[in-house]
Design an enzyme around this catalytic site. Sequence first.
Site, PDB file in Angstrom:
ATOM      1  CG  ASP A  82      -2.017  -1.023   1.105  1.00  0.00           C
ATOM      2  OD1 ASP A  82      -2.173  -1.859   2.015  1.00  0.00           O
ATOM      3  OD2 ASP A  82      -2.705  -1.003   0.071  1.00  0.00           O
ATOM      4  CG  ASP A 130      -7.079  -3.533  -0.578  1.00  0.00           C
ATOM      5  OD1 ASP A 130      -6.330  -2.727  -1.163  1.00  0.00           O
ATOM      6  OD2 ASP A 130      -6.919  -3.855   0.613  1.00  0.00           O
TER       7      ASP A 130
HETATM    8  C1  DX5 Z   1      -6.316   0.234   2.992  1.00  0.00           C
HETATM    9  C2  DX5 Z   1      -5.397  -0.706   2.230  1.00  0.00           C
HETATM   10  C3  DX5 Z   1      -5.584  -2.145   2.618  1.00  0.00           C
HETATM   11  C4  DX5 Z   1      -5.328  -2.397   4.098  1.00  0.00           C
HETATM   12  C5  DX5 Z   1      -5.951  -3.699   4.483  1.00  0.00           C
HETATM   13  O1  DX5 Z   1      -6.354   1.475   2.346  1.00  0.00           O
HETATM   14  O2  DX5 Z   1      -5.626  -0.608   0.844  1.00  0.00           O
HETATM   15  O3  DX5 Z   1      -4.728  -2.971   1.835  1.00  0.00           O
HETATM   16  O4  DX5 Z   1      -3.971  -2.468   4.369  1.00  0.00           O
HETATM   17  O5  DX5 Z   1      -5.915  -3.779   5.868  1.00  0.00           O
HETATM   18  P1  DX5 Z   1      -7.107  -4.547   6.633  1.00  0.00           P
HETATM   19  O6  DX5 Z   1      -7.045  -5.964   6.130  1.00  0.00           O
HETATM   20  O7  DX5 Z   1      -6.773  -4.412   8.087  1.00  0.00           O
HETATM   21  O8  DX5 Z   1      -8.373  -3.869   6.238  1.00  0.00           O
HETATM   22 ZN    ZN Z   2      -4.441  -1.957  -0.489  1.00  0.00          ZN
END
Ligand code: DX5
Ligand code: ZN
Length: 221
Positions: free
Chosen positions: A37, A178
């Site tokens: 990310d 995601d």
């Molecule tokens: C949020 C990111 C995700 C995040 C997912 O903007 O794009 O990839 O890291 O984290 P969780 O699984 O905790 O929602």
């Molecule tokens: Zn992401």
Amino acid sequence: MKLISKLSPSMMCADIGKIAETVRLFEEEGIEYLHIDVMDGVFVPNYTLGTDFCRRLRRMSSVPLDIHLMITEPEKKIGWFDIRPGEYVSVHAEATAHLSRALREIRAAGGRPMAALNPATPLSALDYVLDEIDAVLIMTVNPGFAGQKLIPSTLGKIADCRRFLDERGRGDIEIEADGNVSFENARLMREAGANLFVAGSSSVFAPGDLRENIRKTRSGI
Ligand code: DX5
Ligand code: ZN
């Protein structure tokens, strides 16, 4: 066309002190991608991982990257990431006036282009880029932070997206979910039509044993 389920653990959720050990374990477990990310503090109100992290991670691991660009004007910045063949790179339709140019830049750099949509963005944003993408990233939370809760309407959006693609003869285009891909949500997302899963703080990186978390996540997809 039944697309194979693949895991892309969200590296912003990893224990930064155990990155080398974590990616070695991921290689042993056949993890398909590493989700990176990248946030610029403008498109989303946060900063996370960057270009140097990608470079160092490539030296530590053979698992291809799945780089999620939550940045404005991505078409001007693809070259900053030294994209490798086979890596997924997603850009947000909401982050640029030039989505097609950004996707073409990724393809030209040897990457696999993925169009990312925020929860409220309609699928019609994909209408004229279907021949420029290998996958669609459906945000199931509002981007910017780990640890958020699934936005319920996005499960239906995954199903709508699968139907949208299949009706246009693009059963080959993958769908990545995601955000809050938990053990339970991953199963619902698979049933809705996703086949790429960004597993973060509520599944692979949930408290507990990493291998056991991977096994539990895979059992649902
Ligand atoms: C949020 C990111 C995700 C995040 C997912 O903007 O794009 O990839 O890291 O984290 P969780 O699984 O905790 O929602
Ligand atoms: Zn992401």
